[in-house]
Write a protein that holds these residues in place. Structure first.
Motif, short mmCIF file in Angstrom:
data_model
loop_
_atom_site.label_atom_id
_atom_site.label_comp_id
_atom_site.label_asym_id
_atom_site.label_seq_id
_atom_site.Cartn_x
_atom_site.Cartn_y
_atom_site.Cartn_z
N HIS A 51 -12.42 -32.64 20.40
CA HIS A 51 -11.19 -33.32 19.97
C HIS A 51 -11.54 -34.70 19.40
N TYR A 52 -10.58 -35.26 18.67
CA TYR A 52 -10.68 -36.62 18.17
C TYR A 52 -9.73 -37.49 19.00
N VAL A 53 -10.10 -38.75 19.16
CA VAL A 53 -9.22 -39.71 19.82
C VAL A 53 -9.04 -40.89 18.88
N VAL A 54 -7.78 -41.20 18.60
CA VAL A 54 -7.44 -42.36 17.78
C VAL A 54 -6.74 -43.35 18.69
N GLU A 55 -7.26 -44.56 18.77
CA GLU A 55 -6.63 -45.62 19.56
C GLU A 55 -6.21 -46.72 18.61
N VAL A 68 4.36 -40.99 15.05
CA VAL A 68 3.09 -40.32 14.78
C VAL A 68 3.42 -38.98 14.15
N GLU A 69 2.80 -38.71 12.99
CA GLU A 69 3.06 -37.45 12.27
C GLU A 69 1.74 -36.84 11.80
N TYR A 70 1.71 -35.51 11.73
CA TYR A 70 0.56 -34.81 11.18
C TYR A 70 1.09 -33.85 10.12
N ASP A 71 0.67 -34.06 8.87
CA ASP A 71 1.18 -33.24 7.77
C ASP A 71 0.10 -33.10 6.70
N HIS A 72 -0.19 -31.87 6.31
CA HIS A 72 -1.17 -31.58 5.26
C HIS A 72 -2.51 -32.27 5.51
N HIS A 73 -3.00 -32.14 6.72
CA HIS A 73 -4.30 -32.67 7.15
C HIS A 73 -4.34 -34.19 7.26
N TYR A 74 -3.21 -34.85 7.24
CA TYR A 74 -3.18 -36.31 7.40
C TYR A 74 -2.42 -36.68 8.67
N LEU A 75 -3.08 -37.48 9.51
CA LEU A 75 -2.45 -38.05 10.69
C LEU A 75 -1.94 -39.43 10.28
N THR A 76 -0.64 -39.63 10.41
CA THR A 76 -0.03 -40.90 10.00
C THR A 76 0.56 -41.58 11.22
N ILE A 77 0.19 -42.83 11.42
CA ILE A 77 0.76 -43.65 12.48
C ILE A 77 1.52 -44.78 11.81
N ILE A 116 -1.43 -31.76 19.63
CA ILE A 116 -1.66 -33.21 19.53
C ILE A 116 -0.81 -33.91 20.58
N VAL A 117 -1.42 -34.85 21.30
CA VAL A 117 -0.73 -35.59 22.36
C VAL A 117 -0.88 -37.08 22.10
N ALA A 118 0.22 -37.83 22.19
CA ALA A 118 0.18 -39.28 21.99
C ALA A 118 0.76 -39.97 23.23
N THR A 119 0.08 -41.05 23.65
CA THR A 119 0.58 -41.87 24.75
C THR A 119 0.54 -43.33 24.31
N PHE A 120 1.41 -44.14 24.91
CA PHE A 120 1.47 -45.56 24.57
C PHE A 120 1.53 -46.37 25.85
N THR A 121 0.48 -47.15 26.10
CA THR A 121 0.39 -47.94 27.32
C THR A 121 -0.18 -49.32 27.00
N GLY A 123 0.45 -51.67 24.90
CA GLY A 123 0.21 -52.03 23.52
C GLY A 123 -0.85 -51.21 22.81
N ILE A 124 -1.39 -50.18 23.47
CA ILE A 124 -2.40 -49.31 22.87
C ILE A 124 -1.82 -47.91 22.74
N LEU A 125 -1.78 -47.41 21.49
CA LEU A 125 -1.37 -46.04 21.23
C LEU A 125 -2.62 -45.18 21.22
N THR A 126 -2.64 -44.13 22.03
CA THR A 126 -3.77 -43.20 22.09
C THR A 126 -3.28 -41.84 21.63
N VAL A 127 -3.92 -41.31 20.58
CA VAL A 127 -3.56 -40.00 20.05
C VAL A 127 -4.77 -39.09 20.21
N LYS A 128 -4.59 -38.00 20.98
CA LYS A 128 -5.64 -37.02 21.20
C LYS A 128 -5.36 -35.83 20.30
#
Length: 145
Positions: A51-55, A68-77, A116-121, A123-128
């Protein structure tokens, strides 16, 4: 004047330190605009084999302000911060906090978008972003005739 530096600073004499402090005091233009990138936030992206992790650093935002959106291979925050000006006649002497929409996009192919799972704690958004499992195909030797 206190200096914070990640590396050891060369020894300086007292007159140089005093001149730097004097210059800093008189050269700091209180009304100067801040020259920094606006509508931008910092991110870290890690590849954790399956998996990838975006913080993303989003201090001062609430969970409801972030999308947070995922569309046509693009993750948009994206995150939106509204101005807190109550009176239109209110004027700032200096304004360094930015308002508006902040957006980052990442190309991420082979992501299982349903998991895809996103958490916010704090001030840090973590997207797995779990990767799509691609079965390992063993190498097959082809006979040459």
């Amino acid at each position: 004047m206190t200096y914070l530096a990640p590396f050891k600073k060369r020894a300086r004499d007292l007159s140089t330190e005093m001149w730097d402090s004097f210059s800093d005091f008189f050269n700091d233009n209180f009304f100067a605009p801040v020259h920094s990138e606006t509508n931008f936030f910092r991110t870290d992206v890690r590849d954790c084999s399956d998996h990838y992790v975006v913080e993303a650093e989003l201090p001062g935002f609430s969970k409801e302000d972030i999308k947070v959106e995922y569309d046509h291979h693009y993750l948009t925050i994206s995150a939106k911060r509204e101005s807190h000006i109550k009176d239109e006649m209110e004027s700032f002497i200096r304004q360094e906090r930015h308002f508006g929409e902040f957006v980052r996009r990442f190309y991420a192919k082979d992501i299982n978008e349903d998991t895809i799972v996103a958490t916010f704690t704090n001030g840090i958004l973590t997207v797995k972003c779990p990767k799509i499992s691609i079965p390992h195909i063993e190498q097959k030797r082809i006979e040459i005739h």
